[in-house]
Scaffold this active site. Structure first.
Site, PDB file in Angstrom:
ATOM      1  N   ASP A  33     -10.923  -4.460 -33.898  1.00 32.81           N
ATOM      2  CA  ASP A  33      -9.778  -4.592 -34.811  1.00 32.81           C
ATOM      3  C   ASP A  33      -8.660  -5.348 -34.106  1.00 32.81           C
ATOM      4  O   ASP A  33      -8.670  -5.508 -32.880  1.00 32.81           O
ATOM      5  CB  ASP A  33      -9.286  -3.178 -35.220  1.00 32.81           C
ATOM      6  CG  ASP A  33      -8.600  -3.161 -36.582  1.00 32.81           C
ATOM      7  OD1 ASP A  33      -7.561  -3.831 -36.711  1.00 32.81           O
ATOM      8  OD2 ASP A  33      -9.086  -2.488 -37.495  1.00 32.81           O
ATOM      9  N   VAL A  56     -11.134 -11.109 -36.542  1.00 31.84           N
ATOM     10  CA  VAL A  56     -12.333 -11.609 -37.222  1.00 31.84           C
ATOM     11  C   VAL A  56     -12.198 -13.055 -37.709  1.00 31.84           C
ATOM     12  O   VAL A  56     -13.155 -13.627 -38.217  1.00 31.84           O
ATOM     13  CB  VAL A  56     -12.757 -10.694 -38.401  1.00 31.84           C
ATOM     14  CG1 VAL A  56     -13.149  -9.309 -37.899  1.00 31.84           C
ATOM     15  CG2 VAL A  56     -11.655 -10.610 -39.468  1.00 31.84           C
ATOM     16  N   ASN A  82     -16.386  -4.948 -42.043  1.00 31.22           N
ATOM     17  CA  ASN A  82     -15.510  -4.181 -42.932  1.00 31.22           C
ATOM     18  C   ASN A  82     -14.080  -4.735 -43.014  1.00 31.22           C
ATOM     19  O   ASN A  82     -13.411  -4.558 -44.027  1.00 31.22           O
ATOM     20  CB  ASN A  82     -15.496  -2.726 -42.434  1.00 31.22           C
ATOM     21  CG  ASN A  82     -14.335  -1.927 -42.962  1.00 31.22           C
ATOM     22  OD1 ASN A  82     -14.347  -1.482 -44.106  1.00 31.22           O
ATOM     23  ND2 ASN A  82     -13.302  -1.751 -42.138  1.00 31.22           N
ATOM     24  N   TYR A 148      -9.246 -12.714 -53.540  1.00 31.05           N
ATOM     25  CA  TYR A 148      -9.968 -11.528 -53.064  1.00 31.05           C
ATOM     26  C   TYR A 148     -11.262 -11.375 -53.867  1.00 31.05           C
ATOM     27  O   TYR A 148     -12.341 -11.167 -53.302  1.00 31.05           O
ATOM     28  CB  TYR A 148      -9.072 -10.304 -53.235  1.00 31.05           C
ATOM     29  CG  TYR A 148      -9.635  -8.998 -52.713  1.00 31.05           C
ATOM     30  CD1 TYR A 148      -9.369  -8.583 -51.403  1.00 31.05           C
ATOM     31  CD2 TYR A 148     -10.396  -8.160 -53.516  1.00 31.05           C
ATOM     32  CE1 TYR A 148      -9.860  -7.366 -50.924  1.00 31.05           C
ATOM     33  CE2 TYR A 148     -10.894  -6.956 -53.050  1.00 31.05           C
ATOM     34  CZ  TYR A 148     -10.623  -6.554 -51.752  1.00 31.05           C
ATOM     35  OH  TYR A 148     -11.111  -5.349 -51.277  1.00 31.05           O
ATOM     36  N   LYS A 152     -14.993 -11.580 -52.236  1.00 31.57           N
ATOM     37  CA  LYS A 152     -15.883 -10.403 -52.257  1.00 31.57           C
ATOM     38  C   LYS A 152     -17.170 -10.715 -53.025  1.00 31.57           C
ATOM     39  O   LYS A 152     -18.247 -10.233 -52.650  1.00 31.57           O
ATOM     40  CB  LYS A 152     -15.166  -9.204 -52.865  1.00 31.57           C
ATOM     41  CG  LYS A 152     -14.038  -8.658 -51.990  1.00 31.57           C
ATOM     42  CD  LYS A 152     -14.545  -8.130 -50.656  1.00 31.57           C
ATOM     43  CE  LYS A 152     -13.492  -7.334 -49.911  1.00 31.57           C
ATOM     44  NZ  LYS A 152     -13.949  -6.853 -48.593  1.00 31.57           N
ATOM     45  N   ILE A 181      -9.761   3.220 -53.311  1.00 39.15           N
ATOM     46  CA  ILE A 181      -9.857   4.183 -52.214  1.00 39.15           C
ATOM     47  C   ILE A 181      -8.494   4.307 -51.531  1.00 39.15           C
ATOM     48  O   ILE A 181      -7.827   3.283 -51.282  1.00 39.15           O
ATOM     49  CB  ILE A 181     -10.933   3.723 -51.183  1.00 39.15           C
ATOM     50  CG1 ILE A 181     -12.259   3.364 -51.886  1.00 39.15           C
ATOM     51  CG2 ILE A 181     -11.142   4.786 -50.107  1.00 39.15           C
ATOM     52  CD1 ILE A 181     -12.900   4.473 -52.706  1.00 39.15           C
ATOM     53  N   THR A 183      -6.304   4.142 -48.956  1.00 46.19           N
ATOM     54  CA  THR A 183      -6.158   3.639 -47.580  1.00 46.19           C
ATOM     55  C   THR A 183      -4.868   2.820 -47.471  1.00 46.19           C
ATOM     56  O   THR A 183      -4.279   2.428 -48.487  1.00 46.19           O
ATOM     57  CB  THR A 183      -7.332   2.716 -47.180  1.00 46.19           C
ATOM     58  OG1 THR A 183      -7.148   1.454 -47.841  1.00 46.19           O
ATOM     59  CG2 THR A 183      -8.681   3.294 -47.531  1.00 46.19           C
TER      60      THR A 183
END
Ligand SMILES: NC(=O)c1ccc[n+]([C@@H]2O[C@H](COP(=O)([O-])OP(=O)(O)OC[C@H]3O[C@@H](n4cnc5c(N)ncnc54)[C@H](O)[C@@H]3O)[C@@H](O)[C@H]2O)c1
Length: 267
Positions: A33, A56, A82, A148, A152, A181, A183
């Site tokens: 990360d 990444v 991820n 996005y 995806k 979710i 987060t």
């Protein structure tokens, strides 16, 4: 020998929940990360976990990180691609090339690079499992900003395409498509205000899917770890929606009055 997993975006949210379960299941976990402090704290908390500073966007970071894995652990059983951001918001008319390229690099190209370098190692080993965290936004329109969604969707198609190539090397490649979710990707904060902010987000997501609540990171992580493990040994090239039923169809309580009469249980 202990199994080894490399998790990008492992310092927060779904990635951190995945690292926790993998660690409890007996894996040595590499937390890759850009968030050094959060990654190091998590690595200390877990049994046999190592933080790697990996951006990444950089192919060289994957090369360096995975070289360290092979030097220290001599095998790579699981790669979890991820890491992502929400990226640029707003109408298509205002999207700039720079904004698009940034989203594409972090959300989509990172999965390509992570898969490329994991596959090289796994092909030599003749085994491995790669899990890409996509999104329901890659399955249907209307769930995210344009870039996005496009990135995806590309992650899902890439997953299917590479799964077909790598199957004969005993490497499986699958995607998980989370719904909403709870987060930090939705709040942009992990500070003291996190609880209050995420509570409001959760309240606004009750009617987002058939199961009337937002999902928890561990509920996605369980699916990721299942796909990573031998328990899913005959599953490859799939995009598994874990979304409380968001993509199962339009929920009954949101139907026009006429269609509500078709509801099998309630009118
Ligand atoms: N939370 C949701 O509702 C939801 C829904 C669908 C899909 N997802 C996907 O789940 C995955 C995890 O997201 P999350 O919700 O846990 O978000 P999060 O923000 O909690 O975690 C994302 C992690 O990725 C890391 N990251 C971002 N850019 C990076 C870079 N350039 N290099 C390395 N690491 C980087 C961040 O530091 C962070 O630790 C993402 O792929 C996201 O698109 C999330």
């Amino acid at each position: 020998m202990k199994k080894t997993a490399f998790v990008t975006g492992g310092a927060s949210g779904i990635g951190a929940a995945t690292c926790r379960i993998l660690s409890k299941t007996g894996y040595r976990v590499y937390i890759a990360d850009i968030q050094r402090e959060a990654g190091q704290i998590l690595a200390q908390e877990l049994d046999d976990a190592i933080f790697l500073e990996v951006n990444v966007r950089n192919e060289s970071d994957f090369e360096r990180g995975l070289a360290q894995v092979m030097t220290e652990s001599n095998q790579l059983d699981v790669m979890v691609n991820n890491a992502a951001i929400v990226g640029t918001l707003g109408p298509i008319s205002s999207l700039t090339v720079e904004q698009y390229d940034l989203s594409q690099e972090i959300i989509q190209r990172s999965v390509v690079l992570g898969t490329k370098h994991a596959a090289k190692i796994m092909q030599a080993q003749k085994m491995g499992s790669i899990v890409n965290v996509a999104s329901i936004a890659g399955l249907l329109g209307g769930y995210s900003p344009h870039t996005y969604a496009a990135c995806k969707a590309a992650v899902i198609q890439f997953t299917q395409s590479v799964a077909l190539e790598l199957a004969e090397d005993n490497i499986r490649v699958n995607a998980v498509c989370p719904g909403a979710i709870a987060t930090p990707i939705h709040t942009g904060t992990t500070g003291p205000e996190w609880q209050q902010t995420i509570k409001k987000v959760k309240e606004s997501c009750i009617d987002f899917q058939a199961i009337p609540r937002m999902g928890e990171p561990s509920e996605i992580a369980e699916a990721v770890v299942w796909l990573a493990s031998e328990k899913s040994s005959y599953v490859t090239g799939q995009a598994l929606a874990v979304d409380g039923g968001a993509t199962a169809g339009k929920i009954w309580r949101d139907q026009p009055e006429f269609f509500k009469s078709f509801h099998p249980v309630r009118s």
